[in-house]
Design an enzyme around this catalytic site. Structure first.
Site, PDB file in Angstrom:
ATOM      1  N   CYS A  89       0.859  -1.184   0.000  1.00 52.32           N
ATOM      2  CA  CYS A  89       0.000   0.000   0.000  1.00 52.32           C
ATOM      3  C   CYS A  89       0.896   1.234   0.000  1.00 52.32           C
ATOM      4  O   CYS A  89       1.691   1.421   0.931  1.00 52.32           O
ATOM      5  CB  CYS A  89      -0.910  -0.012   1.221  1.00 52.32           C
ATOM      6  SG  CYS A  89      -2.041   1.373   1.203  1.00 52.32           S
ATOM      7  N   CYS A 253      -3.076   7.428  -4.640  1.00 52.61           N
ATOM      8  CA  CYS A 253      -2.880   5.978  -4.626  1.00 52.61           C
ATOM      9  C   CYS A 253      -1.489   5.590  -5.142  1.00 52.61           C
ATOM     10  O   CYS A 253      -1.206   5.669  -6.348  1.00 52.61           O
ATOM     11  CB  CYS A 253      -3.958   5.246  -5.437  1.00 52.61           C
ATOM     12  SG  CYS A 253      -3.888   3.479  -5.158  1.00 52.61           S
TER      13      CYS A 253
HETATM   14  O1  PYC Z   1      -1.779   4.061  -1.944  1.00 53.32           O
HETATM   15  O2  PYC Z   1      -1.362   2.068  -2.762  1.00 53.32           O
HETATM   16  C1  PYC Z   1      -2.097   2.864  -2.159  1.00 53.32           C
HETATM   17  C2  PYC Z   1      -3.408   2.395  -1.652  1.00 53.32           C
HETATM   18  C3  PYC Z   1      -4.004   1.186  -1.879  1.00 53.32           C
HETATM   19  C4  PYC Z   1      -5.229   1.194  -1.190  1.00 53.32           C
HETATM   20  C5  PYC Z   1      -5.341   2.416  -0.563  1.00 53.32           C
HETATM   21  N1  PYC Z   1      -4.216   3.132  -0.863  1.00 53.32           N
END
Ligand code: PYC
Length: 335
Positions: A89, A253
């Protein structure tokens, strides 16, 4: 008052998305590697995940991190979501870096830099932290390899003709052009994006179950809606990641940005090593680039090492308890 659990955490947000790092109260985990401890936690301590991440102590978008120690890296950790476990993550890796800094477990050298390695179930990621004096001003990580597994996959059973690319960046993503899908990348567009994104996720995962996307290793975890623009020559990818029917990534993300970098290089929209900005719907950016790797992915797909840079901010330090007569002993979540 008698308590049956007591857990301490440090909470942060990375571009709006929360990370709750558990700092105390987890019994020793069995296993040598982080992956073994990750599996053991799922089999033996899964109730801690809803207890800490679901209401009333958390909410559907809460992400947690468990520190494990590591035999091969400076630190070890794995990530928990409100519905699932995450092999990697990105936003939480940046949150973890801010937490380690806050706890004094990493600190700057005389050049204002710190570095450490982190073992996670998806592999080893290297982090580089930059300071202004003693203040952390950025955290970047070299992610596990990213690649595109399939392009132009037609998404069945929608009212409109729509395609997606399937790519990996630590988690699996269906990448969908927001304008083609009629998705607004503004806070007011979230409800509609959640509904469409969770339908797309179900349709794509049904295709994967039927073996129609041979190079997709697993189900997609999320659907990433994107729009590409340029600002002063720099590519900007505005994106909204739908994780589940009532859960989206508030940050740009990290693993989704990694998958997107592999897609953008594959499409020739950027070159290897070219820096982009990935931007969330709250107008907060990650800075990112990817460099080619020697090895190839499934179907001989070119693989890239993504580098993702952002910053997390500490929001609190908590002691959570559960009392003996709590009628909702592991909390609840309404879908
Ligand atoms: O930032 O990789 C990320 C992520 C995955 C799910 C929530 N954040």
């Amino acid at each position: 008052m008698s308590t049956t659990r007591r857990l301490t955490t440090v909470d942060s947000h990375t571009a709006g998305h929360p990370t709750r790092v558990i700092t105390g109260g987890v019994p020793p985990l069995e296993g040598d590697t982080v992956s073994e401890k990750y599996a053991w936690f799922q089999d033996n301590l899964d109730e801690l995940r809803p207890l800490l991440l679901h209401e009333p102590r958390g909410h559907s978008a809460m992400v947690g991190a468990v520190m494990t120690g590591s035999q091969v890296a400076d630190f070890g950790a794995f990530f928990l979501g409100s519905y699932n476990y995450l092999p990697m993550c990105g936003h939480a890796t940046i949150g973890l870096a801010a937490t380690l800094d806050y706890l004094g477990l990493v600190s700057p050298d005389e050049n204002g830099r710190a570095a450490f390695s982190l073992e996670v179930p998806a592999g080893i990621v290297d982090l580089a932290l930059t300071y202004d004096g003693n203040r952390l001003i950025s955290a970047s990580f070299a992610n596990v390899p990213a690649f595109v597994a399939a392009q132009n996959v037609r998404i069945p059973a929608l009212e409109m003709p729509l395609t997606c690319d399937i790519a990996y960046g630590g988690n699996w993503y269906a990448l969908v052009e927001a304008d083609a899908a009629g998705v607004s990348l503004e806070p007011s567009g979230v409800t509609a994006a959640l509904a469409l994104g969770s339908r797309i996720k179900a349709e794509i995962n049904a295709l994967i179950d039927l073996g129609r996307i041979p190079n997709a290793g697993e189900h997609v975890h999320s659907v990433l809606f994107y729009r590409t623009s340029r600002e002063a020559g720099l590519l900007v990818s505005r994106q909204l990641v739908v994780l589940a029917a009532n859960k989206f990534d508030r940050s740009p993300c990290g693993t989704g940005t990694s998958a997107r970098l592999a897609q953008l290089i594959g499409l020739g929209e950027i070159s290897s090593g070219e820096r982009i900005r990935s931007r969330n719907i709250l107008d907060v950016d990650f800075s990112a680039l990817a460099r080619p790797l020697e090895q190839a992915g499934p179907g001989a797909a070119p693989m890239y090492r993504p580098y993702i840079e952002g910053l997390a901010h500490i929001t609190g330090q908590h002691t959570f308890i559960r009392t003996e007569n709590d009628p909702l002993p592991i909390g609840f979540l309404c879908r």
